[in-house]
Design a protein around this motif. Structure first.
Motif, short mmCIF file in Angstrom:
data_model
loop_
_atom_site.label_atom_id
_atom_site.label_comp_id
_atom_site.label_asym_id
_atom_site.label_seq_id
_atom_site.Cartn_x
_atom_site.Cartn_y
_atom_site.Cartn_z
N ALA A 24 0.85 -1.19 0.00
CA ALA A 24 0.00 0.00 0.00
C ALA A 24 0.89 1.24 0.00
CB ALA A 24 -0.91 0.01 1.22
N ILE A 25 0.50 2.25 -0.78
CA ILE A 25 1.26 3.50 -0.81
C ILE A 25 0.31 4.68 -0.71
CG2 ILE A 25 3.25 2.63 -2.12
CD1 ILE A 25 1.96 4.00 -4.61
N GLU A 26 0.86 5.79 -0.24
CA GLU A 26 0.11 7.05 -0.18
C GLU A 26 0.25 7.76 -1.52
OE1 GLU A 26 -1.75 8.86 2.14
OE2 GLU A 26 -1.82 6.93 3.17
N VAL A 27 -0.86 8.17 -2.10
CA VAL A 27 -0.84 8.93 -3.34
C VAL A 27 -1.59 10.23 -3.08
CG1 VAL A 27 -1.59 8.98 -5.75
CG2 VAL A 27 -0.72 6.86 -4.74
N PRO A 28 -0.89 11.37 -3.16
CA PRO A 28 -1.55 12.66 -2.91
C PRO A 28 -2.77 12.86 -3.81
CG PRO A 28 0.83 12.94 -3.09
CD PRO A 28 0.52 11.52 -3.51
N VAL A 73 -9.02 6.47 -3.12
CA VAL A 73 -9.07 5.01 -2.94
C VAL A 73 -7.66 4.53 -2.64
CG1 VAL A 73 -11.07 4.68 -4.47
CG2 VAL A 73 -8.76 4.53 -5.41
N PRO A 74 -7.52 3.33 -2.07
CA PRO A 74 -6.18 2.81 -1.80
C PRO A 74 -5.40 2.55 -3.10
CG PRO A 74 -7.84 1.56 -0.60
CD PRO A 74 -8.57 2.45 -1.56
N PHE A 75 -4.13 2.84 -3.06
CA PHE A 75 -3.21 2.52 -4.16
C PHE A 75 -2.23 1.49 -3.67
CE2 PHE A 75 -4.74 6.08 -6.46
CZ PHE A 75 -4.18 6.08 -7.73
N PHE A 76 -1.81 0.61 -4.57
CA PHE A 76 -0.82 -0.42 -4.25
C PHE A 76 0.27 -0.37 -5.30
CE2 PHE A 76 -4.89 -1.68 -2.59
CZ PHE A 76 -4.58 -2.05 -1.29
N PHE A 97 1.60 0.88 -10.33
CA PHE A 97 0.78 1.53 -9.32
C PHE A 97 -0.65 1.16 -9.66
CE2 PHE A 97 4.51 4.15 -10.13
CZ PHE A 97 5.06 4.24 -8.86
N GLU A 98 -1.32 0.45 -8.76
CA GLU A 98 -2.64 -0.08 -9.07
C GLU A 98 -3.70 0.47 -8.13
OE1 GLU A 98 -3.08 -4.36 -10.09
OE2 GLU A 98 -4.42 -4.40 -8.37
N PHE A 99 -4.88 0.74 -8.68
CA PHE A 99 -6.02 1.16 -7.86
C PHE A 99 -7.30 0.63 -8.49
CE2 PHE A 99 -5.60 4.40 -11.06
CZ PHE A 99 -6.89 4.83 -11.33
N MET A 132 -5.93 10.60 -12.40
CA MET A 132 -5.04 11.76 -12.52
C MET A 132 -3.96 11.72 -11.44
SD MET A 132 -5.94 13.44 -15.13
CE MET A 132 -7.21 14.13 -16.14
N ALA A 133 -4.34 11.36 -10.22
CA ALA A 133 -3.36 11.27 -9.12
C ALA A 133 -2.32 10.19 -9.43
CB ALA A 133 -4.07 10.97 -7.81
#
Length: 113
Positions: A8-12, A16-19, A29-31, A46-47
């Motif tokens: 899991a990663i933080e995406v500004p 929704v959660p990103f991995f 980078f998946e969501f 876009m993020a």
């Protein structure tokens, strides 16, 4: 195929959660916005696309349908593979397109469609 080691990663700006995971030399980078309504798929795409800064990074978007508003907006700026999943959802894989990805307007996340 072995299970991917997804982190899991933080995406500004993401809602929704990103991995992230790596396959070969490529970082993904998946969501999943398949349960979200507009404008969330656009906002999260876009993020995520802001993280593609070279050919070894890709964004994987899972959505309930092909996001035409998003594709109309940034389709020419990325190479995009579309895959229909067994459960009816759509997986899009966005790849860096040299000379084009840098020109994408990723700050306009308004959904017009």
């Amino acid at each position: 195929m072995s299970e991917l080691n997804k982190q899991a990663i933080e995406v500004p700006g993401a809602t929704v959660p990103f991995f992230t995971y790596t396959m070969g030399e490529t970082q993904y980078f998946e969501f999943d916005t398949s349960k979200c309504g507009p404008p969330e798929p656009m906002v999260n795409a876009m993020a995520g696309l802001k993280m593609i800064d070279g050919p070894n990074k890709k964004v994987v978007m899972i959505n309930h349908k092909k996001p035409m508003g998003l594709l109309d907006k940034i389709g020419e700026n990325y190479d995009i593979e579309t895959e229909k999943m067994d459960d009816g959802r759509v997986k899009l894989i966005f790849s860096y397109k040299s000379g084009e990805s840098e020109n994408a307007n990723l700050n306009d996340a308004a959904c017009h469609g």
